[in-house]
Motif scaffolding. Structure first.
Motif, short mmCIF file in Angstrom:
data_model
loop_
_atom_site.label_atom_id
_atom_site.label_comp_id
_atom_site.label_asym_id
_atom_site.label_seq_id
_atom_site.Cartn_x
_atom_site.Cartn_y
_atom_site.Cartn_z
N LEU A 157 26.04 0.33 -18.51
CA LEU A 157 26.78 1.05 -17.48
C LEU A 157 25.82 1.70 -16.50
N ARG A 158 24.73 2.23 -17.01
CA ARG A 158 23.72 2.83 -16.14
C ARG A 158 23.11 1.78 -15.22
N ALA A 159 22.80 0.60 -15.77
CA ALA A 159 22.23 -0.48 -14.96
C ALA A 159 23.21 -0.98 -13.91
N ALA A 160 24.48 -1.10 -14.31
CA ALA A 160 25.50 -1.55 -13.36
C ALA A 160 25.69 -0.54 -12.24
N SER A 161 25.69 0.73 -12.57
CA SER A 161 25.84 1.77 -11.56
C SER A 161 24.67 1.74 -10.58
N GLU A 182 39.04 8.53 -18.12
CA GLU A 182 37.85 7.72 -18.45
C GLU A 182 36.94 7.56 -17.25
N SER A 183 37.52 7.59 -16.06
CA SER A 183 36.74 7.43 -14.84
C SER A 183 35.62 8.46 -14.73
N GLN A 184 35.83 9.64 -15.29
CA GLN A 184 34.80 10.68 -15.21
C GLN A 184 33.50 10.20 -15.85
N GLN A 185 33.62 9.51 -16.97
CA GLN A 185 32.43 8.98 -17.63
C GLN A 185 31.91 7.73 -16.92
N LEU A 186 32.82 6.85 -16.49
CA LEU A 186 32.42 5.60 -15.85
C LEU A 186 31.74 5.83 -14.52
N HIS A 187 32.14 6.87 -13.79
CA HIS A 187 31.60 7.13 -12.45
C HIS A 187 30.41 8.09 -12.46
N ALA A 188 30.09 8.63 -13.62
CA ALA A 188 29.11 9.72 -13.68
C ALA A 188 27.72 9.29 -13.22
N TYR A 189 27.30 8.07 -13.57
CA TYR A 189 25.94 7.66 -13.22
C TYR A 189 25.76 7.49 -11.72
N VAL A 190 26.81 7.07 -11.04
CA VAL A 190 26.74 6.96 -9.58
C VAL A 190 26.63 8.34 -8.95
N GLY A 191 27.32 9.32 -9.54
CA GLY A 191 27.31 10.66 -8.99
C GLY A 191 25.93 11.29 -8.92
N VAL A 213 35.18 8.13 -4.13
CA VAL A 213 34.38 7.55 -3.05
C VAL A 213 33.07 8.32 -2.93
N PHE A 214 31.96 7.57 -2.96
CA PHE A 214 30.62 8.15 -2.83
C PHE A 214 29.96 7.63 -1.56
N GLU A 215 29.07 8.44 -1.01
CA GLU A 215 28.35 8.06 0.21
C GLU A 215 26.85 8.04 -0.09
#
Length: 220
Positions: A157-161, A182-191, A213-215
């Motif tokens: 997940l870290r590599a995919a992010s 679950e999104s909180q964990q899945l999106h955390a590495y991008v954050g 959405v991230f910028e």
């Protein structure tokens, strides 16, 4: 995935088993994992639209919510990661007719149907997995929906992010759409690598979801 959440907010047993399956597959080397996922999704797509993405009201609600959550700005190049049969990829092409829109997926069966789907303007499609996609340029907007949980373990997940972050040009956007919470964990590495600029959590549905959405910063 069509599974719903139980009344107390926990994931039902079939969905927990689904997550456990892909976590076990993620112990394989990256190429082995990618090969298993290709075969799995080709098997799922032995019949058209196995998740009813074209016709299901919930999926249509999720697509409309995603488009509404995206900031209003011009997008020249758009990437849809894990596009399946291209239902949302075509919706992106319709919403942003001046953009070059590309969908990528691991299943050639799904992509053949995506290419045959009618629509104007027409997006492009390519077979690739998230960890090895060889892009030729960065994108103004990258969308990744209902995909990250297939990566399994945290290191994948870290590599995919990190790959998703690399796909986005400086100042561009990354939109992630996954089940809530679950999104909180899945999106955390991008954050940790991009700034969050928008989020919509849709809880009034049988399967709550979040559009985040991230910028990307001006230079990375």
């Amino acid at each position: 995935m069509p599974e719903s959440k139980s009344a107390n907010g926990s994931r039902p047993f079939p969905e927990l088993m689904h997550r456990a399956l892909f976590k076990s597959v993620s112990v394989l080397p990256s190429r082995g994992q990618a090969a298993v996922l290709r075969r799995y999704f080709d098997w799922w797509h032995r019949s058209p639209d196995p998740w009813h993405l074209q016709t299901d009201d919930y999926e249509q609600q999720k697509y409309a919510t995603t488009l509404r959550t995206l900031p209003e700005r011009p997008y020249n190049r758009i990437l849809d990661v894990g596009c399946a049969e291209g239902v949302f990829t075509h919706a992106l092409a319709g919403a942003y007719p001046d953009a070059e829109v590309t969908g990528v997926d691991v299943s050639e069966r799904a992509l053949n149907r995506a290419r045959a789907r009618p629509g104007t303007p027409r997006p492009g499609f390519a077979r690739a997995d998230l960890l090895s996609y060889d892009r030729h340029h960065a994108f103004d907007l990258v969308v990744c929906a209902e995909t990250l949980y297939y990566l399994g373990r945290d290191d994948r997940l870290r590599a995919a992010s990190a790959a998703l972050v690399r796909f986005v040009r400086p100042g561009g956007l990354l939109a992630l759409v996954h089940p809530w919470p679950e999104s909180q964990q899945l999106h955390a590495y991008v954050g940790g690598a991009m700034s969050q600029v928008a989020e919509h959590v849709e809880e009034k549905t049988h399967r709550p979801f979040a559009v985040t959405v991230f910028e990307a910063g001006p230079s990375r």
